[in-house]
Design a protein around this motif. Structure first.
Motif, PDB file in Angstrom:
ATOM      1  N   PHE A   1       1.045  -1.108  -0.166  1.00 46.36           N
ATOM      2  CA  PHE A   1       0.039  -0.014  -0.041  1.00 46.36           C
ATOM      3  C   PHE A   1       0.641   1.285  -0.027  1.00 46.36           C
ATOM      4  O   PHE A   1       2.076   1.087   0.503  1.00 46.36           O
ATOM      5  CB  PHE A   1      -1.027  -0.011   1.298  1.00 46.36           C
ATOM      6  CG  PHE A   1      -1.823  -0.905   1.365  1.00 46.36           C
ATOM      7  CD1 PHE A   1      -1.762  -2.350   1.709  1.00 46.36           C
ATOM      8  CD2 PHE A   1      -3.306  -0.541   0.967  1.00 46.36           C
ATOM      9  CE1 PHE A   1      -2.899  -3.140   1.621  1.00 46.36           C
ATOM     10  CE2 PHE A   1      -4.555  -1.491   0.964  1.00 46.36           C
ATOM     11  CZ  PHE A   1      -3.838  -2.862   1.463  1.00 46.36           C
ATOM     12  N   ARG A   2       0.318   2.451  -0.393  1.00 45.81           N
ATOM     13  CA  ARG A   2       1.030   3.614  -0.173  1.00 45.81           C
ATOM     14  C   ARG A   2       0.118   4.577   0.492  1.00 45.81           C
ATOM     15  O   ARG A   2      -1.286   4.584   0.370  1.00 45.81           O
ATOM     16  CB  ARG A   2       1.719   3.977  -1.494  1.00 45.81           C
ATOM     17  CG  ARG A   2       0.711   4.275  -2.760  1.00 45.81           C
ATOM     18  CD  ARG A   2       1.500   4.592  -3.896  1.00 45.81           C
ATOM     19  NE  ARG A   2       0.558   5.241  -4.954  1.00 45.81           N
ATOM     20  CZ  ARG A   2       0.985   5.419  -6.310  1.00 45.81           C
ATOM     21  NH1 ARG A   2       2.234   5.105  -6.730  1.00 45.81           N
ATOM     22  NH2 ARG A   2      -0.157   5.815  -7.021  1.00 45.81           N
ATOM     23  N   GLN A   3       0.900   5.744   0.826  1.00 43.80           N
ATOM     24  CA  GLN A   3       0.194   6.803   1.446  1.00 43.80           C
ATOM     25  C   GLN A   3       0.743   8.106   1.352  1.00 43.80           C
ATOM     26  O   GLN A   3       1.911   8.101   1.851  1.00 43.80           O
ATOM     27  CB  GLN A   3      -0.398   6.648   2.864  1.00 43.80           C
ATOM     28  CG  GLN A   3      -1.286   7.633   3.606  1.00 43.80           C
ATOM     29  CD  GLN A   3      -1.919   7.315   4.822  1.00 43.80           C
ATOM     30  OE1 GLN A   3      -1.475   6.555   5.373  1.00 43.80           O
ATOM     31  NE2 GLN A   3      -2.965   7.877   5.117  1.00 43.80           N
TER      32      GLN A   3
ATOM     33  N   ALA B   1      -7.572  -3.830  -3.637  1.00 46.91           N
ATOM     34  CA  ALA B   1      -8.645  -2.671  -4.736  1.00 46.91           C
ATOM     35  C   ALA B   1      -9.539  -1.665  -3.556  1.00 46.91           C
ATOM     36  O   ALA B   1     -10.323  -1.115  -4.275  1.00 46.91           O
ATOM     37  CB  ALA B   1      -9.494  -3.493  -5.462  1.00 46.91           C
ATOM     38  N   GLY B   2      -9.305  -1.727  -2.361  1.00 44.34           N
ATOM     39  CA  GLY B   2     -10.180  -0.927  -1.711  1.00 44.34           C
ATOM     40  C   GLY B   2     -11.333  -1.263  -1.283  1.00 44.34           C
ATOM     41  O   GLY B   2     -12.407  -0.468  -0.897  1.00 44.34           O
ATOM     42  N   ILE B   3     -11.857  -2.709  -1.556  1.00 45.55           N
ATOM     43  CA  ILE B   3     -13.158  -3.178  -1.325  1.00 45.55           C
ATOM     44  C   ILE B   3     -13.245  -3.843  -0.007  1.00 45.55           C
ATOM     45  O   ILE B   3     -14.279  -3.468   0.619  1.00 45.55           O
ATOM     46  CB  ILE B   3     -13.596  -4.154  -2.546  1.00 45.55           C
ATOM     47  CG1 ILE B   3     -13.699  -3.563  -3.920  1.00 45.55           C
ATOM     48  CG2 ILE B   3     -14.784  -4.737  -2.531  1.00 45.55           C
ATOM     49  CD1 ILE B   3     -13.643  -4.205  -5.203  1.00 45.55           C
ATOM     50  N   GLY B   4     -12.282  -4.489   0.301  1.00 46.33           N
ATOM     51  CA  GLY B   4     -12.243  -5.193   1.630  1.00 46.33           C
ATOM     52  C   GLY B   4     -11.696  -4.036   2.557  1.00 46.33           C
ATOM     53  O   GLY B   4     -11.148  -3.178   2.387  1.00 46.33           O
TER      54      GLY B   4
ATOM     55  N   TYR C   1      -2.463  -4.903  -9.670  1.00 47.37           N
ATOM     56  CA  TYR C   1      -1.900  -3.610  -9.687  1.00 47.37           C
ATOM     57  C   TYR C   1      -3.049  -2.333  -9.847  1.00 47.37           C
ATOM     58  O   TYR C   1      -4.082  -2.541 -10.322  1.00 47.37           O
ATOM     59  CB  TYR C   1      -1.162  -3.435 -10.978  1.00 47.37           C
ATOM     60  CG  TYR C   1       0.021  -4.197 -11.386  1.00 47.37           C
ATOM     61  CD1 TYR C   1       0.010  -5.489 -11.832  1.00 47.37           C
ATOM     62  CD2 TYR C   1       1.340  -3.858 -10.556  1.00 47.37           C
ATOM     63  CE1 TYR C   1       1.155  -6.332 -12.076  1.00 47.37           C
ATOM     64  CE2 TYR C   1       2.317  -4.690 -10.615  1.00 47.37           C
ATOM     65  CZ  TYR C   1       2.287  -5.837 -11.134  1.00 47.37           C
ATOM     66  OH  TYR C   1       3.417  -6.933 -11.349  1.00 47.37           O
ATOM     67  N   LEU C   2      -2.725  -1.516  -9.030  1.00 50.74           N
ATOM     68  CA  LEU C   2      -3.416  -0.031  -9.104  1.00 50.74           C
ATOM     69  C   LEU C   2      -3.080   0.327 -10.686  1.00 50.74           C
ATOM     70  O   LEU C   2      -2.067   0.308 -11.291  1.00 50.74           O
ATOM     71  CB  LEU C   2      -2.833   0.917  -8.095  1.00 50.74           C
ATOM     72  CG  LEU C   2      -3.504   2.033  -8.022  1.00 50.74           C
ATOM     73  CD1 LEU C   2      -5.025   2.122  -7.581  1.00 50.74           C
ATOM     74  CD2 LEU C   2      -2.420   3.231  -7.151  1.00 50.74           C
ATOM     75  N   ASP C   3      -4.472   1.096 -10.948  1.00 48.54           N
ATOM     76  CA  ASP C   3      -4.209   1.361 -12.515  1.00 48.54           C
ATOM     77  C   ASP C   3      -3.194   2.385 -12.692  1.00 48.54           C
ATOM     78  O   ASP C   3      -2.604   1.898 -14.012  1.00 48.54           O
ATOM     79  CB  ASP C   3      -5.729   2.046 -12.859  1.00 48.54           C
ATOM     80  CG  ASP C   3      -6.722   0.992 -13.159  1.00 48.54           C
ATOM     81  OD1 ASP C   3      -8.069   1.253 -13.199  1.00 48.54           O
ATOM     82  OD2 ASP C   3      -6.596  -0.130 -13.193  1.00 48.54           O
TER      83      ASP C   3
END
Length: 125
Positions: free
Chosen positions: A35-37, A104-107, A58-60
């Protein structure tokens, strides 16, 4: 436990590699990645790889530029970052989860079993 290495400063268009070595992971199946922030932004999943078949996510915005790979005997995963952009500047956190949807930010991030200590990546001229 996840121990990260790599990170640092790089110019736009340059390359950098992050490493993450895992210990004490006992699950037969899991996903591991980063992850990154960025400052003032929400944490986002960048890339992950499955320990069994090597399938990846992969993140788009990093597709075609970042590559995640695993070295199972060394319990280490790598994130090769090429053609980096200023918007890639962030703290990158290695993580392991048995929920593939979290990337993907869903879970939910509550499914993350372990976090690395974080590695700062700064992309600037």
């Amino acid at each position: 436990q996840l121990v990260e290495s790599g990170g640092g400063s790089v110019q736009p268009g340059g390359s950098l590699r992050l490493s993450c070595t895992a210990s004490g992971v006992t699950a037969d199946w899991y996903t591991i990645g980063w992850f990154r922030q960025a400052p003032g932004k929400k944490r986002e999943g960048v890339a992950c790889i499955t320990n069994t078949d090597g399938s990846t996510y992969y993140l788009d915005s990093v597709k075609g530029r970042f590559t995640i790979s695993g070295d199972n005997p060394k319990n280490t995963v790598y994130l090769q970052m090429n053609n980096v952009k200023p918007e890639d500047t962030a703290v990158y956190y290695c993580a392991v989860s048995q929920d593939p949807l979290v990337w993907a930010g869903i879970g939910s991030e509550s499914s993350i079993d372990a976090w690395g200590q974080g590695a700062l990546v700064t992309v600037s001229a």
